[in-house]
Design a protein around this motif. Structure first.
Motif, PDB file in Angstrom:
ATOM      1  N   LYS A  69      15.785  30.931  24.200  1.00  0.00           N
ATOM      2  CA  LYS A  69      14.952  30.845  22.995  1.00  0.00           C
ATOM      3  C   LYS A  69      13.881  31.926  23.016  1.00  0.00           C
ATOM      4  O   LYS A  69      13.583  32.543  21.993  1.00  0.00           O
ATOM      5  N   GLU A  70      13.317  32.179  24.185  1.00  0.00           N
ATOM      6  CA  GLU A  70      12.289  33.212  24.313  1.00  0.00           C
ATOM      7  C   GLU A  70      12.874  34.606  24.096  1.00  0.00           C
ATOM      8  O   GLU A  70      12.243  35.476  23.496  1.00  0.00           O
ATOM      9  N   LYS A  71      14.089  34.825  24.583  1.00  0.00           N
ATOM     10  CA  LYS A  71      14.746  36.119  24.385  1.00  0.00           C
ATOM     11  C   LYS A  71      15.003  36.383  22.899  1.00  0.00           C
ATOM     12  O   LYS A  71      14.899  37.513  22.428  1.00  0.00           O
ATOM     13  N   LEU A  72      15.336  35.329  22.170  1.00  0.00           N
ATOM     14  CA  LEU A  72      15.567  35.482  20.734  1.00  0.00           C
ATOM     15  C   LEU A  72      14.289  35.902  20.013  1.00  0.00           C
ATOM     16  O   LEU A  72      14.325  36.696  19.072  1.00  0.00           O
ATOM     17  N   LYS A  73      13.175  35.374  20.450  1.00  0.00           N
ATOM     18  CA  LYS A  73      11.889  35.748  19.848  1.00  0.00           C
ATOM     19  C   LYS A  73      11.617  37.236  20.060  1.00  0.00           C
ATOM     20  O   LYS A  73      11.120  37.922  19.159  1.00  0.00           O
ATOM     21  N   LYS A  74      11.944  37.741  21.242  1.00  0.00           N
ATOM     22  CA  LYS A  74      11.717  39.162  21.536  1.00  0.00           C
ATOM     23  C   LYS A  74      12.632  40.045  20.688  1.00  0.00           C
ATOM     24  O   LYS A  74      12.209  41.083  20.166  1.00  0.00           O
ATOM     25  N   LEU A  75      13.884  39.626  20.528  1.00  0.00           N
ATOM     26  CA  LEU A  75      14.810  40.395  19.707  1.00  0.00           C
ATOM     27  C   LEU A  75      14.362  40.373  18.245  1.00  0.00           C
ATOM     28  O   LEU A  75      14.437  41.388  17.551  1.00  0.00           O
ATOM     29  N   GLN A  76      13.879  39.227  17.786  1.00  0.00           N
ATOM     30  CA  GLN A  76      13.408  39.120  16.411  1.00  0.00           C
ATOM     31  C   GLN A  76      12.242  40.076  16.165  1.00  0.00           C
ATOM     32  O   GLN A  76      12.140  40.691  15.097  1.00  0.00           O
ATOM     33  N   LYS A  77      11.396  40.235  17.156  1.00  0.00           N
ATOM     34  CA  LYS A  77      10.264  41.166  17.042  1.00  0.00           C
ATOM     35  C   LYS A  77      10.765  42.598  16.914  1.00  0.00           C
ATOM     36  O   LYS A  77      10.240  43.388  16.114  1.00  0.00           O
ATOM     37  N   THR A  78      11.790  42.956  17.685  1.00  0.00           N
ATOM     38  CA  THR A  78      12.385  44.291  17.592  1.00  0.00           C
ATOM     39  C   THR A  78      12.985  44.523  16.209  1.00  0.00           C
ATOM     40  O   THR A  78      12.780  45.571  15.590  1.00  0.00           O
ATOM     41  N   LEU A  79      13.713  43.543  15.712  1.00  0.00           N
ATOM     42  CA  LEU A  79      14.375  43.674  14.435  1.00  0.00           C
ATOM     43  C   LEU A  79      13.407  43.654  13.249  1.00  0.00           C
ATOM     44  O   LEU A  79      13.745  44.126  12.169  1.00  0.00           O
ATOM     45  N   SER A  80      12.218  43.139  13.463  1.00  0.00           N
ATOM     46  CA  SER A  80      11.257  43.026  12.362  1.00  0.00           C
ATOM     47  C   SER A  80      10.794  44.373  11.832  1.00  0.00           C
ATOM     48  O   SER A  80      10.254  44.451  10.727  1.00  0.00           O
ATOM     49  N   VAL A  81      10.988  45.450  12.610  1.00  0.00           N
ATOM     50  CA  VAL A  81      10.596  46.781  12.133  1.00  0.00           C
ATOM     51  C   VAL A  81      11.823  47.629  11.806  1.00  0.00           C
ATOM     52  O   VAL A  81      11.750  48.844  11.658  1.00  0.00           O
ATOM     53  N   GLN A  82      12.982  46.965  11.705  1.00  0.00           N
ATOM     54  CA  GLN A  82      14.216  47.663  11.359  1.00  0.00           C
ATOM     55  C   GLN A  82      14.748  47.127  10.039  1.00  0.00           C
ATOM     56  O   GLN A  82      14.549  45.975   9.705  1.00  0.00           O
ATOM     57  N   ASN A  83      15.406  47.980   9.288  1.00  0.00           N
ATOM     58  CA  ASN A  83      15.959  47.583   7.997  1.00  0.00           C
ATOM     59  C   ASN A  83      17.411  48.058   7.915  1.00  0.00           C
ATOM     60  O   ASN A  83      17.692  49.189   7.556  1.00  0.00           O
ATOM     61  N   TRP A  84      18.319  47.161   8.268  1.00  0.00           N
ATOM     62  CA  TRP A  84      19.733  47.519   8.330  1.00  0.00           C
ATOM     63  C   TRP A  84      20.454  47.349   7.006  1.00  0.00           C
ATOM     64  O   TRP A  84      21.393  48.075   6.719  1.00  0.00           O
ATOM     65  N   GLU A  85      20.066  46.348   6.244  1.00  0.00           N
ATOM     66  CA  GLU A  85      20.777  46.088   4.991  1.00  0.00           C
ATOM     67  C   GLU A  85      19.794  45.856   3.854  1.00  0.00           C
ATOM     68  O   GLU A  85      18.697  45.386   4.077  1.00  0.00           O
TER      69      GLU A  85
END
Length: 226
Positions: free
Chosen positions: A210-226
């Protein structure tokens, strides 16, 4: 700084101030609250706005200017792989690199990589669902891949499992956790104590995922793929 803000009236009882994901400053106010009272409320919380607005605005700007380029590293199952140009008009992932036609424009390149990710996600998640559904004695109706940005997975009342393709950027153990989480909803359509007991029986160390998912979500929050 002078704060520009949006007012949203509702049947709430108190005033609230928030900064949205799009970096808009929003005041939520009870119906009938005067503009003077709202203005005073905002001024009282100006220090809070000054402290937090910059970070949100920076995140929005990064997301708006996100661009995929050759030589970038892309995540798959928690590992980084280079995105390499090839002269043939094709794109894919060969286990050592992502690749695409060398003459694609950035938006075309991004579109191609999303298609590749969706294909990888379908393959990985079909495999994990088959594995854990057998182990848990369950039979989901279907496994579907979507582009959800804030929800890794979901389980419908009809027993269909839905997963975001972004999930395959996570480590394999983390993918397993999300799969088990959604399968557990076939038994308990809630997050009760019994639900988490089911998850823990299959994955005793699920909390760290669950903690790893939070870190990935933070990374993705500054990316715009679609």
């Amino acid at each position: 700084m002078t704060t520009d803000y949006i007012i949203k009236y509702s049947r709430r009882k108190t005033l609230a101030l928030m900064i949205t994901k799009t970096a808009a400053i929003e005041v939520r106010a009870p119906i009938g609250t005067s503009k003077k009272i709202i203005e005073s409320f905002v001024q009282e919380h100006q220090d809070w706005v000054d402290e937090h607005y910059g970070a949100v605005r920076e995140k929005v700007e990064k997301r708006e200017t996100f661009q995929l380029n050759f030589e970038n590293d892309l995540l798959f199952l928690g590992k980084a792989y280079p995105l390499m140009p090839v002269e043939a008009a094709r794109s894919g992932f060969d286990g050592q690199r992502f690749y695409a036609y060398a003459h694609l424009m950035p938006e075309e390149l991004k579109s191609d990589m999303v298609k590749i990710y969706r294909g990888l996600a379908k393959k990985v998640l079909d495999h994990q669902v088959n594995k854990f559904s057998t182990q848990m004695g369950l039979k989901p109706q279907a496994v579907k891949i979507n582009g959800a940005k804030t929800r890794w997975g979901s389980c419908s009342s009809k027993g269909s499992l839905n997963f975001s393709w972004y999930l395959v950027m996570a480590e394999e153990d983390t993918v397993r956790y999300v799969v088990v989480h959604e399968l557990a909803h076939l038994i308990e359509m809630n997050h009760s104590r019994n639900f988490w007991k089911i998850v823990k029986q299959v994955l005793p160390d699920y909390q760290q995922e669950k903690e790893k998912l939070k870190k990935l979500q933070k990374t993705l929050s500054v990316q715009n793929w679609e």
